[in-house]
Design a protein around this motif. Sequence first.
Motif, PDB file in Angstrom:
ATOM      1  N   THR A 164       0.696  -0.994  -0.097  1.00 59.20           N
ATOM      2  CA  THR A 164       0.063  -0.041  -0.034  1.00 59.20           C
ATOM      3  C   THR A 164       0.999   1.218  -0.039  1.00 59.20           C
ATOM      4  OG1 THR A 164      -1.768  -1.108   1.409  1.00 59.20           O
ATOM      5  CG2 THR A 164      -1.998   1.365   1.394  1.00 59.20           C
ATOM      6  N   ILE A 165       1.080   1.866  -1.065  1.00 56.65           N
ATOM      7  CA  ILE A 165       1.960   3.023  -1.199  1.00 56.65           C
ATOM      8  C   ILE A 165       1.244   4.341  -1.118  1.00 56.65           C
ATOM      9  CG2 ILE A 165       3.513   4.233  -2.739  1.00 56.65           C
ATOM     10  CD1 ILE A 165       3.754   1.611  -4.265  1.00 56.65           C
ATOM     11  N   ASP A 166       1.870   5.031  -0.076  1.00 58.49           N
ATOM     12  CA  ASP A 166       1.443   6.356   0.163  1.00 58.49           C
ATOM     13  C   ASP A 166       2.387   7.335  -0.158  1.00 58.49           C
ATOM     14  OD1 ASP A 166       0.281   8.905   1.261  1.00 58.49           O
ATOM     15  OD2 ASP A 166       0.519   8.258   3.441  1.00 58.49           O
ATOM     16  N   ILE A 167       1.891   8.244  -1.500  1.00 60.00           N
ATOM     17  CA  ILE A 167       3.112   9.039  -1.881  1.00 60.00           C
ATOM     18  C   ILE A 167       2.864  10.399  -1.246  1.00 60.00           C
ATOM     19  CG2 ILE A 167       4.083  10.068  -4.286  1.00 60.00           C
ATOM     20  CD1 ILE A 167       2.641   7.670  -5.605  1.00 60.00           C
ATOM     21  N   SER A 168       4.144  10.830  -0.833  1.00 59.00           N
ATOM     22  CA  SER A 168       3.918  12.153   0.034  1.00 59.00           C
ATOM     23  C   SER A 168       3.667  13.160  -0.962  1.00 59.00           C
ATOM     24  CB  SER A 168       5.605  12.634   0.232  1.00 59.00           C
ATOM     25  OG  SER A 168       6.028  11.722   1.213  1.00 59.00           O
ATOM     26  N   GLY A 169       2.494  14.096  -0.519  1.00 59.89           N
ATOM     27  CA  GLY A 169       1.672  15.072  -1.108  1.00 59.89           C
ATOM     28  C   GLY A 169       0.720  14.616  -2.236  1.00 59.89           C
ATOM     29  N   GLY A 170       0.495  13.454  -2.071  1.00 62.72           N
ATOM     30  CA  GLY A 170      -0.661  12.612  -3.030  1.00 62.72           C
ATOM     31  C   GLY A 170      -1.828  12.663  -2.293  1.00 62.72           C
ATOM     32  N   THR A 171      -3.153  12.237  -2.881  1.00 60.51           N
ATOM     33  CA  THR A 171      -4.373  12.331  -2.365  1.00 60.51           C
ATOM     34  C   THR A 171      -4.876  10.968  -1.651  1.00 60.51           C
ATOM     35  OG1 THR A 171      -5.219  11.610  -4.592  1.00 60.51           O
ATOM     36  CG2 THR A 171      -4.908  14.277  -3.956  1.00 60.51           C
ATOM     37  N   GLY A 172      -4.285   9.930  -1.798  1.00 62.83           N
ATOM     38  CA  GLY A 172      -4.340   8.625  -1.310  1.00 62.83           C
ATOM     39  C   GLY A 172      -3.278   7.781  -1.511  1.00 62.83           C
ATOM     40  N   THR A 173      -3.822   6.414  -1.149  1.00 62.33           N
ATOM     41  CA  THR A 173      -2.792   5.252  -1.183  1.00 62.33           C
ATOM     42  C   THR A 173      -3.075   4.430  -2.406  1.00 62.33           C
ATOM     43  OG1 THR A 173      -4.261   3.996   0.208  1.00 62.33           O
ATOM     44  CG2 THR A 173      -2.619   5.267   1.336  1.00 62.33           C
ATOM     45  N   THR A 174      -2.012   3.856  -2.655  1.00 60.27           N
ATOM     46  CA  THR A 174      -2.230   2.939  -3.909  1.00 60.27           C
ATOM     47  C   THR A 174      -1.617   1.394  -3.587  1.00 60.27           C
ATOM     48  OG1 THR A 174      -1.973   4.934  -5.469  1.00 60.27           O
ATOM     49  CG2 THR A 174      -1.684   2.741  -6.500  1.00 60.27           C
ATOM     50  N   LEU A 175      -2.488   0.306  -4.235  1.00 60.08           N
ATOM     51  CA  LEU A 175      -2.204  -0.947  -4.037  1.00 60.08           C
ATOM     52  C   LEU A 175      -1.241  -1.321  -5.028  1.00 60.08           C
ATOM     53  CD1 LEU A 175      -5.322  -2.973  -2.759  1.00 60.08           C
ATOM     54  CD2 LEU A 175      -3.261  -2.583  -1.433  1.00 60.08           C
ATOM     55  N   ALA A 176      -0.070  -1.896  -4.892  1.00 59.16           N
ATOM     56  CA  ALA A 176       0.860  -2.316  -6.071  1.00 59.16           C
ATOM     57  C   ALA A 176       1.635  -3.476  -5.767  1.00 59.16           C
ATOM     58  CB  ALA A 176       1.552  -1.076  -6.373  1.00 59.16           C
ATOM     59  N   LEU A 177       2.069  -4.211  -6.924  1.00 57.90           N
ATOM     60  CA  LEU A 177       2.614  -5.430  -6.842  1.00 57.90           C
ATOM     61  C   LEU A 177       3.955  -5.204  -7.452  1.00 57.90           C
ATOM     62  CD1 LEU A 177       2.370  -8.350  -5.978  1.00 57.90           C
ATOM     63  CD2 LEU A 177       1.309  -8.874  -8.155  1.00 57.90           C
ATOM     64  N   PRO A 178       5.133  -5.581  -6.933  1.00 62.08           N
ATOM     65  CA  PRO A 178       6.292  -5.629  -7.633  1.00 62.08           C
ATOM     66  C   PRO A 178       6.288  -6.346  -9.235  1.00 62.08           C
ATOM     67  CG  PRO A 178       6.704  -5.888  -5.601  1.00 62.08           C
ATOM     68  CD  PRO A 178       5.544  -6.328  -5.794  1.00 62.08           C
ATOM     69  N   LYS A 179       6.438  -5.910 -10.274  1.00 66.41           N
ATOM     70  CA  LYS A 179       6.489  -6.498 -11.487  1.00 66.41           C
ATOM     71  C   LYS A 179       7.811  -6.984 -12.008  1.00 66.41           C
ATOM     72  CE  LYS A 179       4.259  -7.917 -15.190  1.00 66.41           C
ATOM     73  NZ  LYS A 179       3.189  -8.897 -15.398  1.00 66.41           N
ATOM     74  N   ALA A 180       8.646  -6.158 -11.613  1.00 60.90           N
ATOM     75  CA  ALA A 180      10.192  -6.397 -12.280  1.00 60.90           C
ATOM     76  C   ALA A 180      11.019  -5.646 -11.083  1.00 60.90           C
ATOM     77  CB  ALA A 180      10.494  -5.894 -13.458  1.00 60.90           C
ATOM     78  N   ILE A 181      12.022  -6.569 -10.705  1.00 65.29           N
ATOM     79  CA  ILE A 181      12.986  -5.753  -9.624  1.00 65.29           C
ATOM     80  C   ILE A 181      14.628  -6.207 -10.292  1.00 65.29           C
ATOM     81  CG2 ILE A 181      13.647  -6.158  -7.195  1.00 65.29           C
ATOM     82  CD1 ILE A 181      11.386  -7.122  -6.236  1.00 65.29           C
ATOM     83  N   GLN A 182      15.241  -4.998 -10.287  1.00 66.92           N
ATOM     84  CA  GLN A 182      16.373  -5.104 -10.492  1.00 66.92           C
ATOM     85  C   GLN A 182      17.479  -5.121  -9.320  1.00 66.92           C
ATOM     86  OE1 GLN A 182      17.790  -2.095 -13.444  1.00 66.92           O
ATOM     87  NE2 GLN A 182      15.669  -2.341 -14.552  1.00 66.92           N
ATOM     88  N   ARG A 183      18.352  -5.888  -9.236  1.00 70.31           N
ATOM     89  CA  ARG A 183      19.077  -6.167  -7.925  1.00 70.31           C
ATOM     90  C   ARG A 183      20.690  -6.493  -8.291  1.00 70.31           C
ATOM     91  NH1 ARG A 183      17.256 -10.437  -3.083  1.00 70.31           N
ATOM     92  NH2 ARG A 183      18.700  -9.635  -1.457  1.00 70.31           N
ATOM     93  N   ASP A 184      21.533  -5.600  -7.324  1.00 66.42           N
ATOM     94  CA  ASP A 184      22.855  -5.702  -7.424  1.00 66.42           C
ATOM     95  C   ASP A 184      23.251  -6.987  -6.732  1.00 66.42           C
ATOM     96  OD1 ASP A 184      25.728  -5.437  -7.076  1.00 66.42           O
ATOM     97  OD2 ASP A 184      25.498  -3.347  -7.775  1.00 66.42           O
ATOM     98  N   PRO A 185      23.591  -7.900  -7.505  1.00 69.88           N
ATOM     99  CA  PRO A 185      23.953  -9.277  -6.617  1.00 69.88           C
ATOM    100  C   PRO A 185      25.457  -9.086  -5.820  1.00 69.88           C
ATOM    101  CG  PRO A 185      24.766  -9.341  -8.944  1.00 69.88           C
ATOM    102  CD  PRO A 185      24.074  -8.248  -8.689  1.00 69.88           C
ATOM    103  N   ILE A 186      26.162  -8.149  -6.174  1.00 64.66           N
ATOM    104  CA  ILE A 186      27.510  -8.084  -5.335  1.00 64.66           C
ATOM    105  C   ILE A 186      27.329  -7.268  -4.023  1.00 64.66           C
ATOM    106  CG2 ILE A 186      29.588  -7.084  -5.500  1.00 64.66           C
ATOM    107  CD1 ILE A 186      29.830  -7.681  -8.380  1.00 64.66           C
ATOM    108  N   LYS A 187      26.408  -6.106  -4.178  1.00 66.17           N
ATOM    109  CA  LYS A 187      26.267  -5.003  -3.094  1.00 66.17           C
ATOM    110  C   LYS A 187      24.926  -5.729  -2.221  1.00 66.17           C
ATOM    111  CE  LYS A 187      27.910  -0.995  -5.383  1.00 66.17           C
ATOM    112  NZ  LYS A 187      27.265   0.239  -5.836  1.00 66.17           N
ATOM    113  N   ASP A 188      24.283  -6.632  -2.770  1.00 67.89           N
ATOM    114  CA  ASP A 188      22.952  -7.002  -2.395  1.00 67.89           C
ATOM    115  C   ASP A 188      21.909  -5.826  -2.080  1.00 67.89           C
ATOM    116  OD1 ASP A 188      21.149  -9.018  -1.579  1.00 67.89           O
ATOM    117  OD2 ASP A 188      21.859  -9.029   0.403  1.00 67.89           O
ATOM    118  N   THR A 189      21.802  -5.136  -2.972  1.00 66.63           N
ATOM    119  CA  THR A 189      20.942  -4.003  -2.884  1.00 66.63           C
ATOM    120  C   THR A 189      20.053  -4.023  -3.969  1.00 66.63           C
ATOM    121  OG1 THR A 189      22.584  -2.390  -4.141  1.00 66.63           O
ATOM    122  CG2 THR A 189      22.592  -2.435  -1.579  1.00 66.63           C
TER     123      THR A 189
END
Length: 214
Positions: free
Chosen positions: A63-88
Amino acid sequence: MSEVKITAEPRTEFGKGGARRTRRAGKVPAVLYGHGEKPQHIALPAREFAAAIRHGGLNQVFTIDISGGTGTTLALPKAIQRDPIKDTYEHVDLIIVKRGEKVQVDVPVTLTGEAARNTLVVSESTTLAVVAEAMHLPTGFEVSIEGLEAGSQVTAGDVQLPQGTELAVEPDFVLALISQAQTAEQMEGDTGEAAEGESAEGAEGEGASEEAAS
């Protein structure tokens, strides 16, 4: 699975330089889109996002609450890019979902138990595509291979699905194969054949050298 509330900030800097500055500030660059909405570039708190994924898996609903927004939004990760070395986390694509809506996701599959002796388990896929209600997504499936003999298969149809979840692939989609493992004698035989082959090649090479010399 329950949703995790997270506060995001609008992102105004773009490109590699902007993304680096966002990450240095302890945020993850992200894009929120779907349901006909204009894509929004946002920054998620890196520590909170990582903790949520670690606990709920890659199909965690936010449930994402964007600062300055008018409400919350439900969202699901569709694609995640990760650094395997830094683990970030380098970047996240988030797709907007609605309560009651069914979505397709890839769910991790774990094989449990041990197959019969002298067999080899070959994993064909570590995830299974299913369709489920966005707020009731399964976090993982377990399938037993206990005692399975060589020649057996584990297919999508073998997975016990929770109520309301459907396969997004055919039931005969193969997740794992059970094959006959080589015995010590067979492995020694293969090694001996390989050695004989190398000796034969070496002998041919020596014969060619002698002919050239004569």
